[in-house]
Enzyme design. Sequence first.
Site, short mmCIF file in Angstrom:
data_model
loop_
_atom_site.label_atom_id
_atom_site.label_comp_id
_atom_site.label_asym_id
_atom_site.label_seq_id
_atom_site.Cartn_x
_atom_site.Cartn_y
_atom_site.Cartn_z
N THR A 117 36.27 15.27 39.32
CA THR A 117 37.61 14.90 38.89
C THR A 117 37.71 13.41 38.59
OG1 THR A 117 39.91 14.69 39.67
CG2 THR A 117 38.20 14.66 41.34
N TYR A 141 41.74 14.02 48.21
CA TYR A 141 41.16 14.94 47.23
C TYR A 141 40.05 14.25 46.45
CZ TYR A 141 40.74 17.36 42.75
OH TYR A 141 40.25 17.96 41.62
#
Length: 327
Positions: A117, A141
């Site tokens: 990501t 995250y």
Amino acid sequence: MQTVLVTGGAGYIGAHACKVLKAAGFTPVTFDNLNTGWEEAVKFGPFFRGDLMNRADVDAAFVQYRPVAVLHFAALSLVGESMKDPGKYWRVNVMGALNLIEGALAAGCRNFVFSSTCATYGDQDGVLLDENSVQKPINSYGASKRAIEDMLVNFGESHGLNHVIFRYFNVAGCDPEGEIGEQHVPETHLIPLMLDAVAGKRPALTVFGSDYPTRDGTCVRDYVHVMDLVQAHVLGLQWLLEGKGNRVFNLGTGTGFTVREVIEASRAVTNREVPIIEGARRAGDAVALVSGSARAIEELGWEPVHSTLRQMIGDAWGWAQGPGYTK
């Protein structure tokens, strides 16, 4: 046909990946615990219901299917939740990936495509991010994904694990043919939330923060169509099977849109107003995340042909309208 294990294959991106894998001549095996995935999305190959936190499940899948490679999509991915409960993200994302990596190596599977990501870059305003940009995640995250990237490098050096890492930006749209779409519980992605508000399925879209240092005060994001994204993963898989070595690729368009610009584009596509509520900033949200994809375009031959805002919203709107919708 060569078999590929697709973790999270019952989820939004994973299911689209299974579709393009099948079209490319592979047999995709979905490995999913269905905590956030949907069994009805498993349409393109076998389904193995298992949990990455259970090493026995992982080993059983490798024994049964003997995949030549892994495409790893399964992860917890809610930024806000990761800020409130970091332990959950470190435990599930990192330990699950470790079980998967060790299980793959134990089974002699040494080709690993990882869904990472742009959140690993953190908040770097005014910078067009590329693969060499400094990684300094600002939420758990992104930090957990960065840790998995480091694991892949370590296992590559120690055990010959071949890997391609994709750091991608905001994924949107859905299969233009309407076989699969986007649904999350809870839904957190801007475009489906916006279209639900337009369709009256929720009261209004909340715009989180209107005082960011951007052209209209709302966050800027780079959007990539899910079909373009998963096609890059097939190219990454082929890259590994051809023995081209370990590589990191960003996947974006190089064009950032504010939340308000996405809302305006929705009006043009749907011919309906978007009801909105002005909300406060969310912890962990970066001001702007934009990436070019020169490396993927030049080295993989990737072409983000579907990644216009109009098509991403249009395809998602078509899915939201259900079968028989004509654009």
